[in-house]
Enzyme design. Sequence first.
Site, short mmCIF file in Angstrom:
data_model
loop_
_atom_site.label_atom_id
_atom_site.label_comp_id
_atom_site.label_asym_id
_atom_site.label_seq_id
_atom_site.Cartn_x
_atom_site.Cartn_y
_atom_site.Cartn_z
N GLY A 61 0.76 -1.24 0.00
CA GLY A 61 0.00 0.00 0.00
C GLY A 61 0.79 1.28 0.00
O GLY A 61 0.33 2.29 -0.54
N ASP A 119 -4.82 1.77 11.05
CA ASP A 119 -6.17 1.70 11.62
C ASP A 119 -6.11 0.94 12.95
O ASP A 119 -5.97 1.55 13.99
CB ASP A 119 -7.20 1.15 10.63
CG ASP A 119 -6.72 -0.03 9.82
OD1 ASP A 119 -5.89 -0.82 10.31
OD2 ASP A 119 -7.19 -0.18 8.69
#
Length: 192
Positions: A61, A119
Amino acid sequence: MKNKLSFTHHKAKNSMITIFDKNFVPYISEAEIKKRIKEVAAQIVNDYKGLRPLFVAILNGSFMFAADLFKELDMEAEISFIKLASYKGTTSTGNVLTAIGLDADIHDRHVVIIEDIIDTGRTLNAFIPTLYHSQPKSVKLVALLHKPEAAIHPIKIDYLCFTIPNKFVVGYGLDFDGLGRNIKEIYQIVEQ
């Protein structure tokens, strides 16, 4: 259809995309991303004056973020890559898998981890302690996105571009089951 990325444009400013069976709307523009990266890069350059930090980008990512950030660093620096994964679809599996290991010697080095999104904090909570076994001089973290509402493990972020709500996002290197990484902006899921 499990392998189709389709774009549905309503208006240039309000375009929606569909990846598999999920709809996404524009959330952070390419211009906003580039502007914020320049600001964060300036902070890093200032903090590491006279030093030669090693940046460790976490794949897959962070590859776009890492490339754009690295281009803005007007300093001596090195970069290496590691692959850690804990996502399948739109949710975290809870298991951190290492696919490609760190190939740079970090002993007595200033290390800056580059992460796309933080997260739950599971991935970094599992990874950061392993770095300290090699006795780096310092370890700091730069992240493109942070979802504080999703945090299970508190992670100290030294340089942060954006804080976002706990909604799934795609684009600018972030994917949904492998698709969407090549979108220049960040799109947020439309809750059904």
